[in-house]
Scaffold this active site. Structure first.
Site, mmCIF file in Angstrom:
data_model
loop_
_atom_site.group_PDB
_atom_site.id
_atom_site.type_symbol
_atom_site.label_atom_id
_atom_site.label_comp_id
_atom_site.label_asym_id
_atom_site.label_seq_id
_atom_site.Cartn_x
_atom_site.Cartn_y
_atom_site.Cartn_z
ATOM 1 N N GLU A 46 0.860 -1.199 0.000
ATOM 2 C CA GLU A 46 0.000 0.000 0.000
ATOM 3 C C GLU A 46 0.891 1.242 0.000
ATOM 4 O OE1 GLU A 46 -1.508 1.025 3.934
ATOM 5 O OE2 GLU A 46 -3.454 1.583 3.103
ATOM 6 N N LYS A 124 -9.528 2.159 -1.665
ATOM 7 C CA LYS A 124 -9.693 1.596 -0.311
ATOM 8 C C LYS A 124 -11.040 1.970 0.307
ATOM 9 C CE LYS A 124 -6.969 1.363 4.003
ATOM 10 N NZ LYS A 124 -5.690 1.791 4.596
ATOM 11 N N GLU A 143 -5.440 9.063 7.641
ATOM 12 C CA GLU A 143 -6.041 8.567 6.387
ATOM 13 C C GLU A 143 -7.442 9.135 6.182
ATOM 14 O OE1 GLU A 143 -5.660 4.598 4.742
ATOM 15 O OE2 GLU A 143 -4.516 4.071 6.530
ATOM 16 N N CYS A 169 -4.756 -2.834 3.093
ATOM 17 C CA CYS A 169 -4.451 -2.727 4.524
ATOM 18 C C CYS A 169 -5.624 -2.980 5.452
ATOM 19 C CB CYS A 169 -3.790 -1.391 4.805
ATOM 20 S SG CYS A 169 -2.937 -1.444 6.404
ATOM 21 N N ASN A 194 0.372 -1.082 5.446
ATOM 22 C CA ASN A 194 1.294 -0.311 6.301
ATOM 23 C C ASN A 194 0.697 -0.368 7.698
ATOM 24 O OD1 ASN A 194 3.316 1.810 4.768
ATOM 25 N ND2 ASN A 194 1.518 1.376 3.515
HETATM 26 N N1 CDV Z 1 -2.822 1.595 6.661
HETATM 27 C C1 CDV Z 1 -3.736 1.001 7.462
HETATM 28 O O1 CDV Z 1 -4.871 0.790 7.066
HETATM 29 N N2 CDV Z 1 -3.311 0.679 8.726
HETATM 30 C C2 CDV Z 1 -4.185 0.133 9.718
HETATM 31 C C3 CDV Z 1 -3.786 0.525 11.110
HETATM 32 C C4 CDV Z 1 -3.907 1.965 11.368
HETATM 33 C C5 CDV Z 1 -4.674 -0.167 12.139
HETATM 34 C C6 CDV Z 1 -4.223 -1.385 9.653
HETATM 35 O O2 CDV Z 1 -5.333 -1.943 9.708
HETATM 36 O O3 CDV Z 1 -3.173 -2.027 9.635
#
Ligand code: CDV
Length: 305
Positions: A46, A124, A143, A169, A194
């Site tokens: 990502e 996303k 975000e 993610c 991430n």
């Molecule tokens: N980049 C993300 O979506 N990170 C989220 C963190 C913030 C919980 C994740 O679900 O890994």
């Protein structure tokens, strides 16, 4: 057997002052490595082109904020990646920050085939974090300030002789992400991530980051009879430690390949897409066993007992 050899191309940290050119150079090294290992598809993380900028409140410097977004894909710096993919005959998944001509901002991924042509785009859906500056946190997770929620849901695409889905993610923590794609017969779901090791709203979850990462993706794979390829940007980036542990997971839920470092690293697995049928035609035969008529939300009146 429909076998797709996949490379999960984990990235180590990308710093604030790292240029796009330097990042694309690193992606091309990993792509060439994947090609040398006969991969048909290489999966990047990502927001793979920049540092994870939602960790900063950037209202004082809108120019810096804008610099993290791509207004074209391929664009001037990323065209080399598409050209390389075409020259090598390898496909790729790439996460990046998208700024549309209408001024909308999305956390996006693209799937590109072995001829260098765009197969599909995903924006996303589940955006974690917060909208406003929270100075008490050791770092921000903005975000929800910097991106709009993807409006298109979870599609799948016919590519690489299979049916491929994309997520990003935080989506991986939600069972409906996998299920919506599995209901469209997804055979492989690609997920860049991430994930900071520190979760400010509830630090008791910090030691469980690795466990939760595997738990959700292994369950998503097994319960939906699909391959899952989870690829991290890991390591200590601008002082923030992020989970690495990129994985390739079979439809059985078993991990078949896993990264061992927190840096740029390619892990490879031969993925038999027909393996999905074992689960999709037996335990998880959705047409036969699912009972969607039971899934309505019902608030029942209180009974005496
Ligand atoms: N980049 C993300 O979506 N990170 C989220 C963190 C913030 C919980 C994740 O679900 O890994």
């Amino acid at each position: 057997m429909r076998s797709l050899r996949v490379g999960a191309a984990q990235l180590g940290p990308i710093m604030r002052d790292t240029t796009r050119r330097e990042v694309v150079d690193r992606l091309i090294v990993l792509m060439r490595e994947a090609n040398a290992e006969d991969c048909g598809l290489v999966v990047f993380p990502e927001l793979a082109l920049t540092t994870f900028f939602p960790r900063w409140y950037l209202d004082d410097d809108p120019q810096e904020l804008d610099s993290y977004y791509e207004t074209q894909m391929p664009g001037p710096e990323t065209q080399r990646l598409f050209d390389e993919a075409k020259a090598l005959g390898i496909g790729f998944y790439l996460g990046y920050a998208e700024l549309t001509p209408e001024g909308e901002r999305y956390n996006t991924s693209v799937l590109v085939d072995e001829s260098g042509s765009l197969v599909g785009k995903y924006r996303k859906v589940h955006l974690p974090g917060h909208e406003e500056h929270e100075p008490e946190r050791p770092f921000q997770h903005l975000e929800r300030r910097y991106f709009k929620e993807g409006p298109d849901g979870f599609g799948v695409w016919e590519a690489f002789d299979g049916i491929i889905g994309m997520a990003l993610c935080n989506d991986r923590r939600w069972p409906e992400t996998y299920r919506v794609m599995a209901l469209q017969n997804a055979e492989m779901i690609l997920i860049g991530y991430n994930t900071p090791m520190h979760y400010a709203p509830d630090p008791s979850q910090n030691p469980l980051q690795s466990f939760h990462n595997q738990l959700v993706m292994q369950a998503g794979a097994y319960q939906n009879g699909t391959w899952v390829v989870g690829v991290a940007k890991g390591g200590i980036e601008e002082g923030v430690d992020s989970l690495a542990e990129s994985v390739i997971i079979a439809p059985s839920g078993q991990i078949v390949a896993q990264a061992t470092t927190t840096d740029d690293e390619l892990v490879v697995a031969d993925c038999d897409l027909d393996w999905c049928k074992h689960y999709k035609n037996t335990l998880f035969d959705f047409d036969r066993y699912r009972r969607p008529e039971m899934y309505e939300l019902i608030t029942r009146p209180k009974t005496d007992q």
